[in-house]
Design an enzyme around this catalytic site. Structure first.
Site, PDB file in Angstrom:
ATOM      1  N   CYS A   1     -25.978 -12.926 -20.870  1.00  0.00           N
ATOM      2  CA  CYS A   1     -25.616 -14.208 -20.255  1.00  0.00           C
ATOM      3  C   CYS A   1     -26.371 -14.468 -18.958  1.00  0.00           C
ATOM      4  CB  CYS A   1     -24.110 -14.289 -20.018  1.00  0.00           C
ATOM      5  SG  CYS A   1     -23.540 -13.357 -18.589  1.00  0.00           S
TER       6      CYS A   1
ATOM      7  N   CYS B   1     -18.540 -12.727 -19.832  1.00  0.00           N
ATOM      8  CA  CYS B   1     -19.819 -12.849 -20.544  1.00  0.00           C
ATOM      9  C   CYS B   1     -19.716 -13.898 -21.652  1.00  0.00           C
ATOM     10  CB  CYS B   1     -20.203 -11.489 -21.136  1.00  0.00           C
ATOM     11  SG  CYS B   1     -21.955 -11.329 -21.530  1.00  0.00           S
TER      12      CYS B   1
ATOM     13  N   GLY C   1       0.784  -1.224   0.000  1.00  0.00           N
ATOM     14  CA  GLY C   1       0.000   0.000   0.000  1.00  0.00           C
ATOM     15  C   GLY C   1       0.818   1.276   0.000  1.00  0.00           C
TER      16      GLY C   1
ATOM     17  N   CYS D   1     -27.358  -9.636 -16.471  1.00  0.00           N
ATOM     18  CA  CYS D   1     -26.780  -9.343 -17.788  1.00  0.00           C
ATOM     19  C   CYS D   1     -27.761  -9.782 -18.878  1.00  0.00           C
ATOM     20  CB  CYS D   1     -25.456 -10.080 -17.955  1.00  0.00           C
ATOM     21  SG  CYS D   1     -24.809 -10.043 -19.644  1.00  0.00           S
TER      22      CYS D   1
ATOM     23  N   CYS E   1     -22.610  -7.551 -19.056  1.00  0.00           N
ATOM     24  CA  CYS E   1     -21.360  -7.675 -18.295  1.00  0.00           C
ATOM     25  C   CYS E   1     -20.326  -6.674 -18.818  1.00  0.00           C
ATOM     26  CB  CYS E   1     -20.752  -9.068 -18.471  1.00  0.00           C
ATOM     27  SG  CYS E   1     -21.689 -10.414 -17.733  1.00  0.00           S
TER      28      CYS E   1
HETATM   29 ZN    ZN Z   1     -22.914 -11.294 -19.343  1.00  0.00          ZN
END
Ligand code: ZN
Lengths: 351, 208
Positions: free
Chosen positions: A254, A282, A42, A251, A276
């Protein structure tokens, strides 16, 4: 594989590059910075960023980190806002194919190195993989304190009161923490870190990840890192706990839920769908037979569909004023072009 | 770069400077990212004794004119080692450990006090030394670590090293984010050695 890669004579003068473009001295300098970054998760390690044959907005920090770690046997994936096919992703992938001759892939699970701008893939990353983030503004305290000497001092003292105040002002003004991109995290309970302009949806993926996460900021000359299995906590308050964005619908291609969705404009009559953001995820799901509400009209097409980059993808914002697919965010969906964006006039991309 | 006129011919550097350096670095990066794990490191270097080929591979991958390097007594006693490093890396060899960015330690049992080396500064903890330490054996074992890069706990063994290594690591961790970082190397058969990272972030898990 020892021979320097040569640019195609047809497209440019015959220039020979060192493997992955950078000279060996520069690679060593970047490699040393990476090792210190891993040892101090970090913390932003300064490095002597080099000019790269692309504008800063294209992710020169991430490109330099990738060039420094890349080996001849690596398999590289490059994504931009989840997509392998935007101009930025294609340009960087082609850059490494040309200068290093490495194998490339769009499949998250097949990649050993993933360079990314603005997303973490949906598929869980694996041990041994390295993800390299392109970072425009590495200093999470910069907008609160412009002086570098002062932000360094604050990090040195772990004095993060300013950041807490800023988030709390969000709550006072909006009723919730309005920051949705580059949402600050605390690493191993020590350094507050900018996760780069990923949606805060992706923040939980950084915590306890099996993969090594490296961050490169070219213009600001900083490298930082999160080793595998490292605690990464999004800043919040007891009465306003951190929450990721949620989406109202799955989505359209999909049917995936629990993934980050992008709005895709279908026509100029307001037709749109939410798909997506991660095109590989996807396509993989479609290949497995998953379908969504918009799958049917395309069923005759061979192979899985990936939403073609439209001006709404990669060009940021929500210019249509159409309501956001996000719930619980007050409809605010700020531009994703937070700094490290495409150069203007880059539409008509992805030929 | 001055090589004493009486020196034997210099041992060769990386046969494939670009890819050998990358492979060596990749092993060190993985080792630092997963502390306590013995990561394979292949090296066909043949450096002057007592510098091991694995430590030499780390040095050639990481050192250059920007990185002053400190050599322990065992390595300093062999002038060919400094000549090898100067020639192949350009790194200035320094007598003051506090001025070194890297230290090469051939005698792990005589590991110097970490406090002799640069610990970094509060605003720049990266300005700290990395110690490359040669040992005979590296592997899984009874010294248990936790921290970034480790899922739960990881046990390792490394020998020879001082018996108080866990206490030294704990003291180093107490300085966090300051402190030094360790790269342990071990020579294996047929050039198949190993490297192990012990960055300042590791927390030794003490018994009792
Ligand atoms: Zn998708």
């Amino acid at each position: 594989m020892n021979a320097p890669a040569t640019a195609p004579a047809s497209s440019m003068p015959a220039i020979t590059y060192n493997f992955a473009y950078l000279d060996e001295q520069t690679k060593r300098m970047i490699r040393r910075a990476i090792l210190k970054a891993i040892a101090i998760p970090g913390y932003q390690v300064p490095f002597a960023s080099r000019e790269m044959p692309m504008p800063y907005g294209w992710g020169t920090g991430g490109v330099q980190v990738t060039a420094a770690i890349l080996g001849a046997d690596d398999v590289l994936k490059v994504i931009d806002q989840g997509s392998d096919d935007t101009t930025n992703a294609v340009a960087i992938r082609t850059f490494f194919e040309t200068t290093a001759g490495v194998a490339t892939t769009t499949r998250t699970q097949d990649a050993t190195i993933i360079q990314t701008r603005h997303r973490i893939p949906e598929a869980e990353l694996k041990a041994g993989q390295t993800i390299v983030f392109q970072v425009p503004i590495p200093e999470p305290l910069r907008f609160l304190e412009p002086r570098e000497t002062e932000t360094r001092r604050l990090h040195g003292l772990a004095d993060y009161g300013l950041m807490q105040v800023k988030l709390y002002e969000d709550i006072a003004r909006h009723g919730h923490i309005a920051t949705t991109y580059a949402y600050p995290v605390k690493v191993e309970d020590r350094y507050v870190m900018d996760p780069s302009p990923i949606p805060k949806f992706d923040n939980p993926k950084m915590n306890d990840s099996p993969a090594l996460q490296l961050f490169g900021a070219g213009r600001e000359k900083r490298i930082y890192a999160i080793p595998p299995y490292t605690q990464v906590v999004s800043l919040d308050f007891e009465d306003h706990p951190f929450k990721v964005q949620a989406f109202k619908e799955p989505c359209a291609l999909c049917g995936a839920t629990g993934v980050y969705l992008d709005e895709v404009i279908l026509d100029d009559k307001g037709g749109r769908m939410f798909v997506c953001s991660d095109t590989d995820h996807c396509a993989t799901r479609q290949a497995e037979g998953h379908t969504g509400t918009m799958s049917a009209p395309y069923a005759a097409q061979p192979g899985p569909l990936t939403p073609s980059p439209s001006p709404a993808r990669g060009e940021g914002g929500n210019p249509t004023g159409i309501p956001s697919p996000l719930v619980g965010e007050g409809g605010s969906r700020p531009s994703r072009e937070t700094g490290e964006g495409f150069a203007t006039g880059e539409s008509g991309e992805a030929r | 770069m001055a090589v004493p006129a009486f020196a034997a011919p210099l041992a060769a550097g990386f046969a494939d400077p670009v890819h050998d350096a990358q492979r060596s670095f990749a092993a060190v990066m993985r080792a630092m990212a997963e502390p306590g794990l013995a990561v394979p490191l292949a090296s066909d270097l043949d450096p002057p004794a007592p510098l091991s080929r694995e430590a030499a591979a780390c040095a050639l991958a990481l050192l250059d004119y920007e990185t002053p390097v400190f050599l322990d007594a065992a390595l300093s006693a062999a002038p060919a080692v400094a000549a090898f490093l100067r020639f192949h890396t350009g790194a200035p060899v320094v007598d003051d450990p506090a001025a070194a960015r890297f230290a090469l330690i051939a005698d792990g049992a005589a590991l110097p006090d970490f406090g002799a080396f640069a610990q970094g500064e509060p605003d720049y903890p990266d300005r700290s030394a990395t110690l490359i330490v040669q040992v005979q054996e590296l592997g899984a074992g009874a010294l248990v670590l936790a921290g970034p890069g480790i899922k739960g706990h990881r046990g390792f063994s490394a020998a020879p090293l001082p018996a108080d290594l866990p206490a030294r690591l704990a003291a180093n961790r107490a300085l966090y984010p300051l402190g030094i970082d360790l790269i342990l190397t071990a020579q294996g058969p047929d050039g198949l050695g190993a490297v192990m990272g012990l960055p300042r972030s590791v927390k030794p898990v003490m018994e009792d």
